[in-house]
Design an enzyme around this catalytic site. Structure first.
Site, short mmCIF file in Angstrom:
data_model
loop_
_atom_site.label_atom_id
_atom_site.label_comp_id
_atom_site.label_asym_id
_atom_site.label_seq_id
_atom_site.Cartn_x
_atom_site.Cartn_y
_atom_site.Cartn_z
N ASP A 77 0.88 -1.16 0.00
CA ASP A 77 0.00 0.00 0.00
C ASP A 77 0.92 1.22 0.00
O ASP A 77 2.12 1.11 0.26
CB ASP A 77 -0.89 -0.02 1.24
CG ASP A 77 -1.80 1.19 1.33
OD1 ASP A 77 -2.31 1.63 0.29
OD2 ASP A 77 -1.98 1.71 2.44
N ASP A 79 -0.06 5.03 1.16
CA ASP A 79 -0.25 5.95 2.28
C ASP A 79 -0.28 5.20 3.60
O ASP A 79 -1.11 4.31 3.81
CB ASP A 79 -1.53 6.75 2.09
CG ASP A 79 -1.50 7.56 0.80
OD1 ASP A 79 -0.55 8.33 0.62
OD2 ASP A 79 -2.42 7.40 -0.03
N GLY A 120 -10.45 6.00 -0.85
CA GLY A 120 -10.46 6.90 -1.99
C GLY A 120 -10.81 8.32 -1.62
O GLY A 120 -11.78 8.58 -0.90
N GLU A 123 -14.20 9.59 -3.07
CA GLU A 123 -15.29 8.94 -2.32
C GLU A 123 -15.40 9.54 -0.92
O GLU A 123 -16.51 9.68 -0.38
CB GLU A 123 -15.02 7.44 -2.24
CG GLU A 123 -15.13 6.71 -3.57
CD GLU A 123 -13.89 6.85 -4.46
OE1 GLU A 123 -13.90 6.29 -5.57
OE2 GLU A 123 -12.91 7.50 -4.03
N ALA A 199 -0.11 10.90 -7.61
CA ALA A 199 0.43 11.08 -6.26
C ALA A 199 1.27 9.88 -5.85
O ALA A 199 2.36 10.03 -5.27
CB ALA A 199 -0.71 11.29 -5.26
#
Length: 314
Positions: A77, A79, A120, A123, A199
């Protein structure tokens, strides 16, 4: 128990107390020849199953540099795993975007922690505005609101990338080490994130370096229609990398990421981040505070491989 990481010998551990209920392993000594069943809690706590042993234990589980099995792919992953970005990165960038657009919205630290339960950024904003009310400057039609959210998210991504490019948010301890070990041993590496692809690419390129970035696949943003905790992004990574899901080890930091990895049929190690320390990681294969570099190393590529050992035990 939370996890079932099979820690195959040789391992390096030491016992600080032989009589207490919890055995804390801190120094490096030769481990017993028989494997143990371990699970991670805290900085590195791998608890032993009661049905297999008379005692519970807490161990520091470090496999040797030459394991019999290595993952076919190591999936990170972004973040909270590569970089602890959420509080001082994404949250700040969201707030700067809201301020620029004069929306009268600020996400404080606690609120943002709650919002992180939604996978997200687009979202997240949509769910927040649906709950508390849309800003006066927001459009009213559903399609126009989608475009409005997309424009906010684009600007937020630009601001976040500026933080990364200035290297104001460093890699978490041990990330570069583990990525280097994987690439050096022919293990495929990918980053699978609900964040915007630009990002994530910025994090990989600026913080891991261009040479490594060229060898790392990125699956991010809207590359799949359903985001974590749905397993779609991890299944896509396995398929396109040409590996079986069971041969992959995922490094996650959150409950929704863990759920996605396990639903994909993959092993999952959790490295807790600032926002996720109190989440339920019962289904993880191991839980650590961070990956770590020597002398504070918590685990390495060999340990990742040890989690797959039981796949080969009849």
């Amino acid at each position: 128990m939370a996890t079932n990481a099979s820690c195959s010998p040789p391992l390096t551990t030491s016992v600080s107390s032989s009589s207490s209920k919890n055995l804390i392993f801190t120094k490096k000594t030769a481990f017993l020849s028989s494997p143990s069943s371990c699970s991670g809690v805290g900085a590195c706590k791998l608890s032993i199953k009661k049905r297999s042993f008379e005692r519970f234990g807490v161990v520091k589980c470090m496999a040797s540099a030459a394991p019999s099995v290595l993952p076919k792919a190591l999936l990170f992953d972004c973040d909270g795993v590569l970089v602890d970005t959420e509080k001082d990165g994404h949250r700040v960038s969201f707030n700067d975007t809201f301020a620029e657009k004069e929306l009268g919205v600020t996400w404080d630290v606690d609120l943002y922690g709650e919002l992180l339960k939604i996978g997200g950024g687009k979202e997240r904003m949509t769910a927040y505005f649906d709950k508390v009310g849309w800003p006066d400057k927001a459009p009213t039609s559903e399609q126009d609101r989608k475009e409005f959210i997309a424009s906010l998210h684009k600007r937020k991504t630009e601001l976040f990338m500026a933080l990364i490019e200035k290297k104001l948010l460093p890699l978490r301890p041990g990330v570069a080490k583990l990525v280097g070990q994987a690439l050096g041993n022919g293990v495929k590496v990918a980053v699978c994130s609900t964040s915007n692809e630009k990002a994530v690419s910025a994090v990989v390129s600026f913080l891991l370096g261009a040479e490594r970035a060229e060898q790392i696949q990125i699956y991010a943003g809207d590359v799949v229609p359903r985001k974590k905790p749905d397993p779609a992004i991890y299944l896509l990574a396995a398929e396109t990398l040409g590996v079986e899901p069971w041969s992959c080890v995922v490094i996650e930091d959150s409950g929704i990421g863990l759920a996605a990895a396990k639903a994909a049929g993959m092993k999952c190690i959790v490295t807790k981040s600032g926002y996720t320390g109190d989440e339920d990681f019962e289904k993880a294969d191991a839980v650590f505070d961070f990956i770590g570099d020597p002398p504070e190393e918590r685990f390495d590529l060999a340990f990742c491989g040890s989690l797959l050992e039981k796949q080969y035990v009849s």
